[in-house]
Scaffold this active site. Structure first.
Site, PDB file in Angstrom:
ATOM      1  N   ARG A   1     -13.515 -12.158   3.989  1.00 52.95           N
ATOM      2  CA  ARG A   1     -13.841 -11.225   2.919  1.00 52.95           C
ATOM      3  C   ARG A   1     -14.589  -9.974   3.396  1.00 52.95           C
ATOM      4  O   ARG A   1     -14.871  -9.083   2.601  1.00 52.95           O
ATOM      5  CB  ARG A   1     -14.686 -11.939   1.851  1.00 52.95           C
ATOM      6  CG  ARG A   1     -13.920 -13.019   1.127  1.00 52.95           C
ATOM      7  CD  ARG A   1     -14.826 -13.853   0.233  1.00 52.95           C
ATOM      8  NE  ARG A   1     -15.468 -13.093  -0.821  1.00 52.95           N
ATOM      9  CZ  ARG A   1     -14.886 -12.730  -1.968  1.00 52.95           C
ATOM     10  NH1 ARG A   1     -13.616 -13.037  -2.185  1.00 52.95           N
ATOM     11  NH2 ARG A   1     -15.555 -12.049  -2.890  1.00 52.95           N
TER      12      ARG A   1
ATOM     13  N   SER B   1     -25.809 -19.563  -3.525  1.00 52.33           N
ATOM     14  CA  SER B   1     -25.728 -18.161  -3.152  1.00 52.33           C
ATOM     15  C   SER B   1     -26.908 -17.372  -3.716  1.00 52.33           C
ATOM     16  O   SER B   1     -27.386 -17.632  -4.820  1.00 52.33           O
ATOM     17  CB  SER B   1     -24.422 -17.558  -3.689  1.00 52.33           C
ATOM     18  OG  SER B   1     -24.403 -16.154  -3.536  1.00 52.33           O
TER      19      SER B   1
ATOM     20  N   GLN C   1     -28.960 -19.707   0.246  1.00 54.23           N
ATOM     21  CA  GLN C   1     -28.410 -18.639   1.078  1.00 54.23           C
ATOM     22  C   GLN C   1     -29.139 -17.336   0.795  1.00 54.23           C
ATOM     23  O   GLN C   1     -29.326 -16.942  -0.369  1.00 54.23           O
ATOM     24  CB  GLN C   1     -26.923 -18.463   0.810  1.00 54.23           C
ATOM     25  CG  GLN C   1     -26.279 -17.366   1.611  1.00 54.23           C
ATOM     26  CD  GLN C   1     -25.638 -16.302   0.740  1.00 54.23           C
ATOM     27  OE1 GLN C   1     -25.859 -16.256  -0.458  1.00 54.23           O
ATOM     28  NE2 GLN C   1     -24.841 -15.447   1.356  1.00 54.23           N
TER      29      GLN C   1
ATOM     30  N   HIS D   1     -16.863 -15.382   7.037  1.00 50.56           N
ATOM     31  CA  HIS D   1     -17.090 -15.005   5.642  1.00 50.56           C
ATOM     32  C   HIS D   1     -15.824 -15.187   4.800  1.00 50.56           C
ATOM     33  O   HIS D   1     -15.591 -14.445   3.830  1.00 50.56           O
ATOM     34  CB  HIS D   1     -17.567 -13.555   5.564  1.00 50.56           C
ATOM     35  CG  HIS D   1     -18.538 -13.287   4.456  1.00 50.56           C
ATOM     36  ND1 HIS D   1     -19.881 -13.073   4.668  1.00 50.56           N
ATOM     37  CD2 HIS D   1     -18.379 -13.206   3.123  1.00 50.56           C
ATOM     38  CE1 HIS D   1     -20.496 -12.862   3.518  1.00 50.56           C
ATOM     39  NE2 HIS D   1     -19.592 -12.933   2.554  1.00 50.56           N
TER      40      HIS D   1
ATOM     41  N   ARG E   1      -8.866 -27.265   4.157  1.00 47.10           N
ATOM     42  CA  ARG E   1      -8.150 -27.721   2.967  1.00 47.10           C
ATOM     43  C   ARG E   1      -7.826 -29.212   3.003  1.00 47.10           C
ATOM     44  O   ARG E   1      -7.348 -29.756   2.013  1.00 47.10           O
ATOM     45  CB  ARG E   1      -6.827 -26.938   2.820  1.00 47.10           C
ATOM     46  CG  ARG E   1      -6.985 -25.430   2.628  1.00 47.10           C
ATOM     47  CD  ARG E   1      -7.679 -25.092   1.330  1.00 47.10           C
ATOM     48  NE  ARG E   1      -7.736 -23.650   1.091  1.00 47.10           N
ATOM     49  CZ  ARG E   1      -8.719 -22.854   1.493  1.00 47.10           C
ATOM     50  NH1 ARG E   1      -9.738 -23.379   2.191  1.00 47.10           N
ATOM     51  NH2 ARG E   1      -8.715 -21.566   1.215  1.00 47.10           N
TER      52      ARG E   1
ATOM     53  N   ARG F   1     -13.512 -21.730  -1.308  1.00 48.57           N
ATOM     54  CA  ARG F   1     -12.507 -21.574  -2.369  1.00 48.57           C
ATOM     55  C   ARG F   1     -12.008 -22.904  -2.938  1.00 48.57           C
ATOM     56  O   ARG F   1     -11.801 -22.999  -4.157  1.00 48.57           O
ATOM     57  CB  ARG F   1     -11.331 -20.745  -1.847  1.00 48.57           C
ATOM     58  CG  ARG F   1     -11.675 -19.267  -1.603  1.00 48.57           C
ATOM     59  CD  ARG F   1     -10.451 -18.490  -1.138  1.00 48.57           C
ATOM     60  NE  ARG F   1     -10.705 -17.072  -0.915  1.00 48.57           N
ATOM     61  CZ  ARG F   1     -11.036 -16.538   0.255  1.00 48.57           C
ATOM     62  NH1 ARG F   1     -11.160 -17.317   1.333  1.00 48.57           N
ATOM     63  NH2 ARG F   1     -11.242 -15.237   0.374  1.00 48.57           N
TER      64      ARG F   1
ATOM     65  N   ASP G   1     -17.288 -23.018   8.648  1.00 53.32           N
ATOM     66  CA  ASP G   1     -16.452 -22.900   7.458  1.00 53.32           C
ATOM     67  C   ASP G   1     -15.271 -21.989   7.765  1.00 53.32           C
ATOM     68  O   ASP G   1     -15.237 -21.316   8.789  1.00 53.32           O
ATOM     69  CB  ASP G   1     -17.244 -22.407   6.241  1.00 53.32           C
ATOM     70  CG  ASP G   1     -17.684 -20.947   6.332  1.00 53.32           C
ATOM     71  OD1 ASP G   1     -17.026 -20.138   7.014  1.00 53.32           O
ATOM     72  OD2 ASP G   1     -18.701 -20.603   5.706  1.00 53.32           O
ATOM     73  N   GLY G   2     -14.275 -22.032   6.866  1.00 49.68           N
ATOM     74  CA  GLY G   2     -13.127 -21.150   7.026  1.00 49.68           C
ATOM     75  C   GLY G   2     -11.800 -21.861   6.982  1.00 49.68           C
ATOM     76  O   GLY G   2     -11.346 -22.390   8.003  1.00 49.68           O
TER      77      GLY G   2
ATOM     78  N   LYS H   1     -25.685 -17.636   9.340  1.00 51.26           N
ATOM     79  CA  LYS H   1     -24.287 -17.805   8.955  1.00 51.26           C
ATOM     80  C   LYS H   1     -23.496 -16.545   9.272  1.00 51.26           C
ATOM     81  O   LYS H   1     -23.909 -15.444   8.932  1.00 51.26           O
ATOM     82  CB  LYS H   1     -24.186 -18.110   7.455  1.00 51.26           C
ATOM     83  CG  LYS H   1     -22.768 -18.387   6.964  1.00 51.26           C
ATOM     84  CD  LYS H   1     -22.788 -18.771   5.495  1.00 51.26           C
ATOM     85  CE  LYS H   1     -21.415 -19.186   5.000  1.00 51.26           C
ATOM     86  NZ  LYS H   1     -20.470 -18.054   4.980  1.00 51.26           N
TER      87      LYS H   1
ATOM     88  N   THR I   1     -27.230 -15.095   5.786  1.00 51.27           N
ATOM     89  CA  THR I   1     -25.916 -14.547   6.103  1.00 51.27           C
ATOM     90  C   THR I   1     -26.086 -13.225   6.838  1.00 51.27           C
ATOM     91  O   THR I   1     -26.695 -12.291   6.315  1.00 51.27           O
ATOM     92  CB  THR I   1     -25.090 -14.347   4.822  1.00 51.27           C
ATOM     93  OG1 THR I   1     -24.828 -15.629   4.230  1.00 51.27           O
ATOM     94  CG2 THR I   1     -23.765 -13.667   5.127  1.00 51.27           C
TER      95      THR I   1
ATOM     96  N   TYR J   1     -29.418 -13.151   1.607  1.00 47.68           N
ATOM     97  CA  TYR J   1     -29.059 -11.867   2.212  1.00 47.68           C
ATOM     98  C   TYR J   1     -30.371 -11.112   2.444  1.00 47.68           C
ATOM     99  O   TYR J   1     -31.333 -11.255   1.688  1.00 47.68           O
ATOM    100  CB  TYR J   1     -28.164 -11.048   1.283  1.00 47.68           C
ATOM    101  CG  TYR J   1     -26.725 -11.489   1.267  1.00 47.68           C
ATOM    102  CD1 TYR J   1     -25.835 -11.086   2.257  1.00 47.68           C
ATOM    103  CD2 TYR J   1     -26.234 -12.291   0.239  1.00 47.68           C
ATOM    104  CE1 TYR J   1     -24.506 -11.475   2.236  1.00 47.68           C
ATOM    105  CE2 TYR J   1     -24.910 -12.684   0.200  1.00 47.68           C
ATOM    106  CZ  TYR J   1     -24.048 -12.279   1.206  1.00 47.68           C
ATOM    107  OH  TYR J   1     -22.737 -12.677   1.186  1.00 47.68           O
TER     108      TYR J   1
ATOM    109  N   VAL K   1     -21.118 -19.567  -2.877  1.00 53.20           N
ATOM    110  CA  VAL K   1     -20.129 -18.730  -3.561  1.00 53.20           C
ATOM    111  C   VAL K   1     -20.834 -18.074  -4.744  1.00 53.20           C
ATOM    112  O   VAL K   1     -21.447 -18.765  -5.563  1.00 53.20           O
ATOM    113  CB  VAL K   1     -18.924 -19.545  -4.048  1.00 53.20           C
ATOM    114  CG1 VAL K   1     -17.958 -18.654  -4.830  1.00 53.20           C
ATOM    115  CG2 VAL K   1     -18.200 -20.201  -2.874  1.00 53.20           C
TER     116      VAL K   1
END
Length: 370
Positions: free
Chosen positions: A265, A117, A138, A262, A297, A317, A293-294, A238, A166, A140, A89
């Site tokens: 997002r 990140s 991670q 993602h 909770r 999150r 992931d995703g 990812k 990613t 990019y 994140v």
């Protein structure tokens, strides 16, 4: 930026991830909330990520000998006390002054791992120095292979154990909630690990900023193959949702895949990662390393992901909500809650260890187990 002072103790009513969300929504300013809570366009994928867990019900098996049960797992040679990793994140100082230092510290203290990140607001070397558990970095794509490899090698030199490339965001998603809030990074918060942004080509007359701009420097499978050959760290891709892409990832040299959209997002109306998981496990076979992931909770969500083929999961999150509420203490407490919920789900469904959680433990509420 205005942040409430983080809690120094955990209130009695913080007993689940949803409670941390409630606290965070009351404590963060509108700018930070737009970045954290927002998704692409109408946020249909964000909602689908949450709803899809309800499509599966656990079918318990009873009266089994479960003494000595545990949630331990081994990922890329590191033994973890539970299969719940912190997802990458960006800009975590938006949510707490200690940002990534606090979240990664909590992950290690609780016997887990974290993924930092590329757009962290803390230097990757500082995070590695303060961490108490395994870290992955991670990536990019940085516009070309040498720049990307240089950042990967910097992470390797700092002690990171793996790279997470990613691949599902060659262009940014259209996040309307951020646009409406006029989101901007506050002074003093930046992507400190990125020396300079990639140089975009000059657009031809009438050219597209998407197709002739960002996509002109976006990676291809050949670039992934090149990076896997030149990196000494294992690389996971990812953002995989299609079995064919999962197969290509392994064929190009990736050590595994992370099934993800993602967090809703990037592209709205995407398939939830959980729905894609069984097909990807079927394509890659039992030995492949697959994370997901995703929308996780609850510990029961972790259980369902493992039952449908994941080796481990990542949360995003929820731990930022905990970070905003109580810093490292909050993140550690959230991980404790999720691990306990997973343990209870395993105990009440007849599973002594993670390897005993399989598709036979679930039943689709939509009438199909596929």
């Amino acid at each position: 930026m205005t942040l409430s002072e983080p809690l120094s103790a955990i209130p009695a009513d913080l007993v689940a991830a949803c409670d941390y969300q409630r606290y965070a929504l009351a404590r963060l300013d509108a700018n930070a909330l737009a970045y954290l809570q927002g998704g692409a366009a109408d946020e249909l994928t964000c909602q689908a990520n949450l709803d899809t867990w309800r499509d599966w019900a656990i079918v318990p098996r009873l009266l089994r000998d479960l003494r000595g049960g545990h949630t331990r797992c081994t990922l890329l040679g590191d033994e973890l006390q539970h299969p719940i990793l912190l997802a990458p994140v960006a800009y975590q100082q938006l949510f707490h002054a200690e940002g990534e230092l606090a979240s990664t510290l909590a992950a290690g203290v609780m016997g887990g791992a974290a993924v930092l990140s590329s757009f962290a607001s803390t230097a990757l070397e500082d995070v590695a120095e303060a961490a108490t558990g395994p870290l992955w970095f991670q990536l990019y794509w940085q516009g070309d292979g040498p720049a990307t490899l240089a950042l990967a090698q910097r992470a390797e030199a700092a002690g990171y154990r793996a790279l997470v490339l990613t691949v599902d965001a060659p262009v940014s998603g259209l996040r309307n909630r951020e646009q409406r809030a006029a989101f901007a990074l506050p002074d003093g918060i930046a992507a400190v690990n990125i020396a300079k942004p990639p140089v975009l080509p000059q657009l031809p007359p009438g050219g597209s900023a998407v197709f002739d701009g960002m996509l002109a420097i976006a990676p291809t499978w050949d670039d992934v193959r090149w990076l896997c050959r030149h990196s000494r760290l294992p690389i996971l891709l990812k953002g995989i949702l299609h079995p064919g892409d999962a197969r290509l990832a392994i064929e190009t040299g990736a050590a595994g895949v992370i099934v993800s959209n993602h967090g809703g997002r990037v592209l709205d109306s995407q398939w939830p990662a959980l729905n894609a998981l069984p097909g990807i496990r079927g394509e890659l076979g039992a030995e492949a390393l697959i994370l997901l992931d995703g929308g996780i909770r609850r510990g029961t969500d972790v259980f369902k992901a493992l039952a449908l083929g994941a080796d481990a999961v990542l949360i995003g999150r929820p731990y930022i909500h905990a970070l905003a509420t109580a810093g490292a203490l909050g993140v550690a407490h959230l991980l404790k809650l999720l691990r306990e919920e997973l343990e209870v789900a395993m105990a009440l469904s007849g599973c002594r260890e993670l390897s005993s959680i399989g598709p036979q433990a679930l039943q689709s509420l939509r009438g199909s187990n596929e």
